[in-house]
Design a protein around this motif. Structure first.
Motif, PDB file in Angstrom:
ATOM      1  N   GLU A 181      17.096  -0.075  -5.322  1.00 44.68           N
ATOM      2  CA  GLU A 181      16.519   0.979  -4.496  1.00 44.68           C
ATOM      3  C   GLU A 181      16.668   0.577  -3.039  1.00 44.68           C
ATOM      4  N   PRO A 182      17.148   1.472  -2.182  1.00 46.87           N
ATOM      5  CA  PRO A 182      17.345   1.107  -0.779  1.00 46.87           C
ATOM      6  C   PRO A 182      16.021   0.802  -0.084  1.00 46.87           C
ATOM      7  N   GLU A 183      16.103  -0.043   0.911  1.00 51.39           N
ATOM      8  CA  GLU A 183      14.924  -0.383   1.688  1.00 51.39           C
ATOM      9  C   GLU A 183      14.516   0.791   2.571  1.00 51.39           C
ATOM     10  N   PRO A 184      13.210   0.963   2.811  1.00 53.12           N
ATOM     11  CA  PRO A 184      12.755   2.106   3.614  1.00 53.12           C
ATOM     12  C   PRO A 184      13.055   1.979   5.095  1.00 53.12           C
ATOM     13  N   ARG A 185      13.428   0.783   5.538  1.00 50.85           N
ATOM     14  CA  ARG A 185      13.706   0.574   6.959  1.00 50.85           C
ATOM     15  C   ARG A 185      15.205   0.426   7.176  1.00 50.85           C
ATOM     16  N   ALA A 186      15.711   1.096   8.185  1.00 51.43           N
ATOM     17  CA  ALA A 186      17.148   1.107   8.471  1.00 51.43           C
ATOM     18  C   ALA A 186      17.651  -0.289   8.818  1.00 51.43           C
ATOM     19  N   GLY A 187      18.867  -0.604   8.341  1.00 51.84           N
ATOM     20  CA  GLY A 187      19.503  -1.864   8.685  1.00 51.84           C
ATOM     21  C   GLY A 187      19.066  -3.052   7.866  1.00 51.84           C
ATOM     22  N   VAL A 188      18.235  -2.842   6.850  1.00 46.56           N
ATOM     23  CA  VAL A 188      17.742  -3.934   6.011  1.00 46.56           C
ATOM     24  C   VAL A 188      18.501  -3.926   4.686  1.00 46.56           C
ATOM     25  N   ARG A 189      19.090  -5.063   4.339  1.00 46.77           N
ATOM     26  CA  ARG A 189      19.861  -5.167   3.110  1.00 46.77           C
ATOM     27  C   ARG A 189      18.958  -5.051   1.879  1.00 46.77           C
ATOM     28  N   SER A 190      19.556  -4.727   0.758  1.00 43.69           N
ATOM     29  CA  SER A 190      18.830  -4.695  -0.511  1.00 43.69           C
ATOM     30  C   SER A 190      18.917  -6.063  -1.174  1.00 43.69           C
ATOM     31  N   GLY A 191      17.953  -6.337  -2.056  1.00 46.13           N
ATOM     32  CA  GLY A 191      17.949  -7.599  -2.786  1.00 46.13           C
ATOM     33  C   GLY A 191      16.706  -8.410  -2.506  1.00 46.13           C
ATOM     34  N   HIS A 192      16.817  -9.734  -2.711  1.00 44.50           N
ATOM     35  CA  HIS A 192      15.656 -10.598  -2.506  1.00 44.50           C
ATOM     36  C   HIS A 192      16.094 -11.994  -2.086  1.00 44.50           C
ATOM     37  N   ILE A 193      15.139 -12.789  -1.666  1.00 39.33           N
ATOM     38  CA  ILE A 193      15.391 -14.175  -1.299  1.00 39.33           C
ATOM     39  C   ILE A 193      15.812 -14.936  -2.558  1.00 39.33           C
ATOM     40  N   PRO A 194      16.900 -15.702  -2.512  1.00 37.69           N
ATOM     41  CA  PRO A 194      17.371 -16.401  -3.709  1.00 37.69           C
ATOM     42  C   PRO A 194      16.291 -17.246  -4.372  1.00 37.69           C
ATOM     43  N   GLY A 195      16.202 -17.099  -5.710  1.00 35.22           N
ATOM     44  CA  GLY A 195      15.257 -17.887  -6.488  1.00 35.22           C
ATOM     45  C   GLY A 195      13.832 -17.388  -6.474  1.00 35.22           C
ATOM     46  N   SER A 196      13.573 -16.283  -5.769  1.00 36.83           N
ATOM     47  CA  SER A 196      12.184 -15.805  -5.677  1.00 36.83           C
ATOM     48  C   SER A 196      11.757 -15.098  -6.960  1.00 36.83           C
ATOM     49  N   LEU A 197      10.455 -14.992  -7.120  1.00 37.79           N
ATOM     50  CA  LEU A 197       9.839 -14.332  -8.269  1.00 37.79           C
ATOM     51  C   LEU A 197       9.220 -13.018  -7.812  1.00 37.79           C
ATOM     52  N   ASN A 198       9.210 -12.047  -8.691  1.00 39.31           N
ATOM     53  CA  ASN A 198       8.691 -10.722  -8.334  1.00 39.31           C
ATOM     54  C   ASN A 198       7.335 -10.478  -8.986  1.00 39.31           C
ATOM     55  N   VAL A 199       6.313 -10.344  -8.163  1.00 41.65           N
ATOM     56  CA  VAL A 199       4.988  -9.929  -8.622  1.00 41.65           C
ATOM     57  C   VAL A 199       4.619  -8.713  -7.782  1.00 41.65           C
ATOM     58  N   TYR A 200       4.884  -7.541  -8.321  1.00 42.15           N
ATOM     59  CA  TYR A 200       4.607  -6.296  -7.593  1.00 42.15           C
ATOM     60  C   TYR A 200       3.103  -6.194  -7.347  1.00 42.15           C
ATOM     61  N   TYR A 201       2.743  -5.998  -6.092  1.00 45.89           N
ATOM     62  CA  TYR A 201       1.319  -6.030  -5.745  1.00 45.89           C
ATOM     63  C   TYR A 201       0.496  -5.004  -6.519  1.00 45.89           C
ATOM     64  N   GLN A 202       1.118  -3.865  -6.866  1.00 43.78           N
ATOM     65  CA  GLN A 202       0.388  -2.829  -7.592  1.00 43.78           C
ATOM     66  C   GLN A 202      -0.064  -3.306  -8.974  1.00 43.78           C
ATOM     67  N   GLU A 203       0.656  -4.267  -9.550  1.00 42.45           N
ATOM     68  CA  GLU A 203       0.272  -4.793 -10.862  1.00 42.45           C
ATOM     69  C   GLU A 203      -1.023  -5.591 -10.790  1.00 42.45           C
ATOM     70  N   LEU A 204      -1.380  -6.038  -9.600  1.00 47.64           N
ATOM     71  CA  LEU A 204      -2.601  -6.823  -9.421  1.00 47.64           C
ATOM     72  C   LEU A 204      -3.824  -5.948  -9.207  1.00 47.64           C
ATOM     73  N   LEU A 205      -3.595  -4.638  -9.139  1.00 48.68           N
ATOM     74  CA  LEU A 205      -4.668  -3.693  -8.847  1.00 48.68           C
ATOM     75  C   LEU A 205      -4.949  -2.796 -10.034  1.00 48.68           C
ATOM     76  N   THR A 206      -6.172  -2.343 -10.112  1.00 50.68           N
ATOM     77  CA  THR A 206      -6.549  -1.285 -11.029  1.00 50.68           C
ATOM     78  C   THR A 206      -7.460  -0.340 -10.262  1.00 50.68           C
ATOM     79  N   ASP A 207      -7.089   0.914 -10.219  1.00 53.35           N
ATOM     80  CA  ASP A 207      -7.830   1.910  -9.437  1.00 53.35           C
ATOM     81  C   ASP A 207      -7.948   1.455  -7.986  1.00 53.35           C
ATOM     82  N   ASN A 208      -6.864   0.876  -7.461  1.00 56.12           N
ATOM     83  CA  ASN A 208      -6.789   0.401  -6.077  1.00 56.12           C
ATOM     84  C   ASN A 208      -7.826  -0.675  -5.753  1.00 56.12           C
ATOM     85  N   ARG A 209      -8.187  -1.451  -6.769  1.00 53.75           N
ATOM     86  CA  ARG A 209      -9.073  -2.597  -6.608  1.00 53.75           C
ATOM     87  C   ARG A 209      -8.374  -3.816  -7.193  1.00 53.75           C
ATOM     88  N   LEU A 210      -8.643  -4.985  -6.638  1.00 47.71           N
ATOM     89  CA  LEU A 210      -8.099  -6.191  -7.239  1.00 47.71           C
ATOM     90  C   LEU A 210      -8.719  -6.413  -8.616  1.00 47.71           C
TER      91      LEU A 210
END
Length: 278
Positions: A181-210
């Motif tokens: 998915e393209p980045e929302p800001r112009a001029g920013v490449r897609s992808g991630h920092i090599p070797g990084s792990l993905n923990v989507y912040y929304q997964e840490l929330l329930t009903d917009n609470r931690l």
């Protein structure tokens, strides 16, 4: 362990008996999404810090860079805060940009600061009263900061951490992390920092609470994040990285920091390596 969150009912009771400084964190969602400014309700006697304006530096095309220590001290001093103030930060989304203010205050040595879990929506569900306007500071204070190391890192420190025991944890959505998915800001490449792990912040929330500490621990374990090893949190521009960082601290992680420039800086620099998911 220092208490990092406060629930709406607890805050309502404390406001009856203690002089708390309540700060509302505001910003617009990246990509032209909903603006925090559409949430026109404010907790009683709360003041505002706008991360799209006075609450961040915006030099050289970068967004949401943290303020220099002295600049942040001047800003909170103008809001009437002292290092002894008991502060509660919230936002109108529930749990989005308030942790960023919490993180910044911790970096200048402010001890008594918590985030309202669930923010304005939780306050309203609990029957809390609101105002249509934020209040002005009654008088300015000379805020004496006590800068603390270890809360933020820059791109050089992230680069040096690659291929070490330090884990880079990215709070962006899986589609953005994978480069699908393209980045929302112009001029920013897609992808991630090599070797990084993905923990989507929304997964840490329930009903917009931690979520609870037990639930957060289970999510980090599922994502192969070792909470006992050093963690650098990243995201789009350093905002939701603070949610992941706060969650890790709640789980007892001993060494957690935030990459201030995050993917907006990293993905804009062709000299820095980028990885795409297979």
């Amino acid at each position: 362990m220092t208490i990092k969150l406060i629930e709406a009912d607890t805050l309502a009771e404390r406001l009856k008996h203690y002089p708390l400084a309540v700060l509302k964190a505001t910003m617009a969602l990246p990509g032209g999404g909903t603006s925090e400014h559409t949430h026109t309700e404010h907790l009683p006697d709360s003041q505002t810090i706008d991360l799209d304006n006075e609450g961040s530096r915006h030099k050289q095309g970068k967004v949401h860079q943290r303020l220099d220590t002295d600049d942040l001290a001047r800003l909170v001093g103008k809001l009437g805060l002292t290092p002894q103030s008991e502060v509660v930060v919230y936002d109108g989304f529930g749990m989005f940009c308030a942790p960023r203010i919490w993180w910044m205050l911790k970096a200048i040595g402010h001890d008594k600061v918590r985030v309202l879990n669930g923010g304005l929506p939780a306050w309203q569900r609990a029957g809390g009263l609101t105002n249509q306007q934020s209040k002005s500071a009654p008088f300015h204070q000379l805020y004496q900061p006590q800068p603390q190391k270890g809360w933020f890192v820059d791109s050089a420190e992230v680069l040096a951490a690659l291929n070490t025991e330090t884990q880079i944890v990215d709070a962006r959505s899986p589609a953005r992390f994978d480069g699908n998915e393209p980045e929302p800001r112009a001029g920013v490449r897609s992808g991630h920092i090599p070797g990084s792990l993905n923990v989507y912040y929304q997964e840490l929330l329930t009903d917009n609470r931690l979520r609870s500490a037990a639930e957060l621990n289970a999510i980090f374990d599922k994502k192969n994040v070792n909470l006992q090893q050093p963690i650098i949190c990243s995201c789009g521009s350093g905002i939701t990285a603070c949610i992941v960082g706060m969650a890790a601290l709640i789980c007892g992680a001993p060494k957690v920091t935030v990459y201030d420039g995050s993917w907006t800086e990293w993905g804009s620099d062709p000299a820095l390596p980028v990885e795409l998911s297979q």
